[in-house]
Design a protein around this motif. Structure first.
Motif, short mmCIF file in Angstrom:
data_model
loop_
_atom_site.label_atom_id
_atom_site.label_comp_id
_atom_site.label_asym_id
_atom_site.label_seq_id
_atom_site.Cartn_x
_atom_site.Cartn_y
_atom_site.Cartn_z
N ILE A 137 0.75 1.70 -12.39
CA ILE A 137 0.84 0.18 -12.10
C ILE A 137 2.28 -0.16 -12.49
CG2 ILE A 137 0.39 -2.31 -13.38
CD1 ILE A 137 -2.48 -0.88 -13.93
N LYS A 138 3.11 0.36 -13.50
CA LYS A 138 4.45 -0.15 -13.69
C LYS A 138 5.40 0.35 -12.63
CE LYS A 138 8.20 1.81 -16.61
NZ LYS A 138 8.48 3.00 -17.58
N SER A 180 4.08 5.47 -5.85
CA SER A 180 3.60 5.59 -6.94
C SER A 180 2.70 6.69 -7.43
CB SER A 180 3.11 4.29 -7.55
OG SER A 180 4.01 3.25 -7.03
N LEU A 181 1.49 6.84 -6.59
CA LEU A 181 0.58 7.93 -7.08
C LEU A 181 1.16 9.15 -6.83
CD1 LEU A 181 -2.49 6.32 -5.19
CD2 LEU A 181 -2.51 6.64 -7.60
N LYS A 196 3.29 14.12 -9.92
CA LYS A 196 4.20 15.20 -10.19
C LYS A 196 4.47 15.02 -11.83
CE LYS A 196 6.52 15.22 -5.56
NZ LYS A 196 7.70 14.73 -5.23
N LYS A 197 4.45 13.98 -12.47
CA LYS A 197 5.03 13.84 -13.76
C LYS A 197 3.82 14.19 -14.56
CE LYS A 197 6.28 10.10 -17.31
NZ LYS A 197 6.86 9.02 -17.37
N LYS A 234 0.65 -1.24 -0.08
CA LYS A 234 0.24 0.09 0.00
C LYS A 234 0.77 1.15 0.15
CE LYS A 234 -3.71 -2.05 2.57
NZ LYS A 234 -4.79 -2.15 3.80
N ASN A 235 1.99 1.25 0.71
CA ASN A 235 2.85 2.40 0.96
C ASN A 235 3.60 2.62 -0.47
OD1 ASN A 235 2.44 3.04 3.45
ND2 ASN A 235 3.75 1.49 4.27
#
Length: 130
Positions: free
Chosen positions: A90-91, A48-49, A54-55, A42-43
């Motif tokens: 996901i990646k 990732s989120l 930012k991207k 989860k962390n």
């Protein structure tokens, strides 16, 4: 379905019923795993989120983890592909070990119900989609 129409660069753009802010629209996304999503996973997904925010200049809210899936609301600029944004989440989440399936459910009209989510997850299991 009612759509919102905004003027954009001299043209019109049909938006979603969930609405949006400026040139971005809200979407609900469901990501799932074949197994229970553990706390450390989860962390990693939360990181990732944040990186994707930012991207792609997205904004995530309403993150809710369940046993083997998560649902979140994300604001995505119209110049970004929804698939590109979600697949990047996901990646990154799967960079060390596969946690999330490469299939997802996205809705821009309403928050998916428990019935919608169960139907989606059952379909993934039935079709053995990873």
């Amino acid at each position: 379905m009612r759509n919102k129409v905004i003027a954009l660069g001299g043209g019109e753009f049909i938006g979603s019923e969930l609405g949006g802010i400026g040139e971005s629209f809200w979407y609900y996304v469901i990501l799932s795993s074949e197994n229970e999503i553990l706390e450390e996973q989860k962390n990693l997904i939360k990181i990732s989120l944040s990186l994707v925010n930012k991207k792609f200049k997205t904004s995530v809210e309403e993150i809710k983890f369940k046993n083997n899936y998560l649902i979140f609301k994300i604001l995505i600029p119209i110049y970004n592909s929804i698939d590109e944004v979600v697949m990047e989440i996901i990646k990154i989440s799967n960079s060390q070990k596969q946690i999330l399936r490469k299939h997802y459910l996205c809705d821009n009209t309403q928050k998916p119900t428990q019935v919608d989510i169960k139907t989606y997850l059952d379909e993934l299991e039935h079709n053995d989609l990873k």
